[in-house]
Every structure is written in C-alpha cells, then in structure tokens.
Design an enzyme around this catalytic site. Structure first.
Site, PDB file in Angstrom:
ATOM      1  CB  CYS A  53      -0.961  -0.006   1.185  1.00 52.02           C
ATOM      2  SG  CYS A  53      -0.158  -0.156   2.804  1.00 52.02           S
ATOM      3  CG  HIS A  91       1.172   1.933   7.782  1.00 51.54           C
ATOM      4  ND1 HIS A  91       0.131   1.116   8.147  1.00 51.54           N
ATOM      5  CD2 HIS A  91       1.345   1.745   6.455  1.00 51.54           C
ATOM      6  CE1 HIS A  91      -0.302   0.461   7.085  1.00 51.54           C
ATOM      7  NE2 HIS A  91       0.407   0.838   6.042  1.00 51.54           N
TER       8      HIS A  91
END
Length: 445
Positions: A261, A288
């Site tokens: 991602c 994150h």
C-alpha cells in the site's frame, strides 16, 4: 426574490437536470460503461452527481449534453475530462474491453473483503472480472454467517452498499444477486477449482503467507488457475507492479505482485517528480495505521516491537516500501531510504517524503501547482488526488479510492529540496490499484 429563494430555485433546477443525467448514466452503466468524473466513479445518485459538479465548478447541464444519447459499451468514460477539454465525450473513452475472467480471492481479511466489496459493487455483467470463489481456512459451524456479516458490516468503512445473503445449501453467499462459493482449504494443493465450475482463474492471494515464486506457484498447480496476483511485496524476480507507473511491463506473467500500500502511495508522486526535477536521493517515513499482524495487548511476537499493544503505542518498525520503489522506477535504485511508525489508528496512513532534486523546485506554491496539475491530468487523476484544506485530517480520507492524496498545505520547498506529505487509505486506495492490476493481467490473456 430573496437570496434564500434564489439558491433554492437554482438547486431545484440543477436537481431536475441531474435527474435527466442520471437516466443517461444508468443507460451507459447498463452497457457496461464505467463513468468517471476526473478519475472518480460517479455514483448513480442526484446528490453525488451535483456534489462532483459543484466541486469541479462545472455546470451539470454540460454533462447532460455530452452524455445523453451516447452510444458506447464495455469501456470507461471520463465525463469531467471531456467537459474540461471542450470535446465530445467519445474522445475520452479509454481502456479496452476486459474479457470475462474468473477471480478467486485466496484469503478474506481486510484487503480481501475490500476487494470483494469493490468487485460486487459493480453492475452485473458477463464481462470483466467475475468473483467466483473465496478460499479460507477450515472453520466451525456458522462460519458463512460470520463471513457474510464481516463483508456487510465494517467498523472502518461502514455498511456495505448492497445485499448479502447466506446460501448454506450451496456453501456460499449471494452478494448483490451474484453467487460466491466459499472453499475451505489449508493449502492450494487441496483445491480443484474446475469442480466448482471455475477455470483459467486469476487467484488474488491476500494472505501474505507466500511471497516467493516457489510458494505462489502452489496456486498454479491447482486445476483451474491461470495466474496469481499477490497483494504484498514479492520476493525474488517476481514483478512488483504499481498501476499507472509500470503496469505496462506485466505482459503475460503468470505471477505478479501489486507491491504494498505504501509503495503504491508514494511511487506515482515520485515518478512525476523524478521525471520533471530529477531525484538525487531522499528518505521516506510512513506514519502508518496499525495492522492485523500487531498485537492488541502486549504479547510475544516474532518481530521486534510489534508485540507491544497496537492501540496504545506508536511502534517503530521497518518498511521495504522505499527500496521497493526501484522495482517500478529502476533509476531510483539505491537513492531512497525508508522507515515506518505504526500509530494507534485503524486506517489511513501518511507518507512523508524528504527529497533532494537535481533542479530547483521553486517555491511552495510553485511545487503545489505542479502537483495539482498532475492530479488533474488524465494520466494521473486515478492515482493522485490533491488537498489544500487547512482542516484536513486522516479520517477525511477513509474510503478514498485514490491511492495517494497530496497535502498541499504541508508542503515545504526550498531551492532543490522539498518535504511532501501524502495521505492514503491503506485499505481502499490500495485495493483499487490491485483491481487495476488484475484487469491488466486479464486483458493480457
């Protein structure tokens, strides 16, 4: 007429026009046309149509004039770009027809369920990607009910916009009128997909259990499988593909990785920046959201620090995203370093890019204007979004199908150096990229 009446009358007129446009778009959808408005899918609702037009400063009547009576099928149309260019809509038809291709989701975790939502939210068609089965590990009684409920309800993304029904008699679920078989297995070698009427399928492995050719080839050994797509960075010589950057290298590969991602979030921006200014070197830090491989409470974990409670701690960890960029942009090999901090939020992450360039990038405003132009271009609008709101925070981007949202207010630029901030929904945005890669694999035969 008062100011209230003036605005009300204008809104009523726009709603009537949007209703007519809605009919035109519904006809296109029935002909398997994906309608975009500057890269974003148009929901078949008056409110969504008007919101998109208001945001872009475009008269909804202009869209109606272009879309009404348009005779196209099995393609993608960007209505916003057509209006912006002042050209007829058929000039902004893109993408070749994707042949009917069976798809199997191997795993049904966070990414697996988002992929299922995206695939089953599309209009029913005998073209394109056809989700036929989901493979999960053997489970106890009531498993289908739990799996169906997890698809239907989501603590981050909310209720699924569709119908989910359990079909215990046939061992599957019916989603928006289409049947999906659940197959219980511990290893790909146990499965004969042809026994379920599935053949020449693309298996999208979202378990992360196998990441090299030896492991992923187990899928190819199963009857009925033609290709494998991994939703994680691959090891060895397997191609790591970021759609929009290097998807043209896929060819007829039988095993492909959609990278991570974070790699998907930063690579498009790095590509446009490198092509224009030349990146000498840089560092990427990703703040994150925590993920399922961390512990909820302090407990033993094979990885350093990830054993500490994810909802309570900022956790320093590693990421291969910066080095993985070079698999999509080879000229950046060895030029980027990277690290990660997992933070107590369940979704949406932030990549911070500190970059040194060969050419001067100008002022903050100049660099922002460059990124804005890229986000509005036909080439990059599906990957890069642009935000200049002084109030933007992470939850604003939950559900964004753009893989990266450039935060203009946070930009720092001086001479040939810059610090850029890129938000990304590490679940939804990434999953849209995975589907684009799968469609490319299907198109390549």
């Amino acid at each position: 007429m008062s100011i209230y009446q003036t605005h009300l009358a204008k809104r009523q007129a726009n709603e009537q026009t949007a209703t007519q446009l809605l009919v035109a778009l519904a006809k296109l959808t029935a002909q398997n046309v994906t309608v975009l408005f500057f890269g974003e899918k148009v929901a078949l609702s008056v409110s969504d149509i008007l919101a998109k037009h208001d945001k872009a400063g475009i008269d909804v009547a202009d869209s109606l004039a272009l879309a009404d009576g348009l005779d196209i099928a099995n393609t993608t149309l960007d209505l916003g770009q057509a209006i912006k260019a002042g050209k007829k809509a058929s000039d902004f038809v893109s993408g070749q027809e994707i042949p009917a291709t069976d798809v199997v989701l191997y795993g049904f975790g966070r990414i697996g369920r988002i992929l299922a939502r995206l695939l089953m939210s599309r209009p029913a068609s005998d073209k394109g990607l056809q989700l036929k089965a989901i493979v999960v590990r053997p489970a106890g009684d009531g498993d289908l009910d739990k799996r169906g409920s997890l698809l239907e309800r989501d603590s981050v993304h909310g209720w699924f916009d569709g119908a989910v029904q359990i079909d215990n008699d046939n061992g599957g679920i019916v989603v928006n009128g289409r049947f999906i078989k659940f197959i219980y297995a511990s290893d790909p070698s146990e499965i004969d997909y042809t026994a379920y009427g599935i053949d020449n399928a693309i298996v999208i492995d979202n378990t992360g259990k196998w990441k090299d050719e030896a492991g992923l080839s187990k899928h190819l050994a199963s009857k009925g499988v033609k290709k494998v797509l991994l939703t994680a960075p691959a090891k060895g010589e397997i191609k790591n593909v970021v759609y929009g950057v290097n998807h043209d290298t896929i060819g007829n590969d039988s095993i492909v990785s959609a990278a991570s991602c974070t790699t998907n979030a930063i690579t498009p921006a790095l590509k446009v920046l490198h092509d224009t200014y030349g990146i000498i070197n840089g560092h990427m830090e990703t703040v994150h959201a925590f993920t399922n491989d961390q512990n909820l409470v302090d407990n033993h974990h094979k990885s350093d620090r990830r054993g500490r409670a994810a909802p309570l701690n900022m956790v320093m960890t590693s990421t291969g995203a910066a080095s993985a960029v070079s698999k999509a942009i080879p000229e950046l090999k060895g030029k980027l370093t990277g690290n990660a901090i997992r933070v107590p939020t369940p979704n949406v992450s932030l990549a911070i890019l500190n970059l040194n360039f060969e050419k001067a990038v100008g002022s903050k405003d100049e660099l922002n204007a460059f990124m804005k132009s890229k986000s509005e271009s036909l080439e990059w609008q599906e990957q890069i979004d642009y935000s200049d709101s002084p109030e933007a925070v992470s939850t604003d981007f939950v559900g964004s199908q753009k893989v990266a949202i450039f935060d203009a207010k946070a930009t720092i630029a001086q001479d040939s150096r810059a610090t850029l901030y890129i938000w990304y929904d590490n679940e939804m945005g990434y999953s849209t990229q995975v589907i684009r890669v799968a469609e490319t694999m299907a198109t390549n035969g």
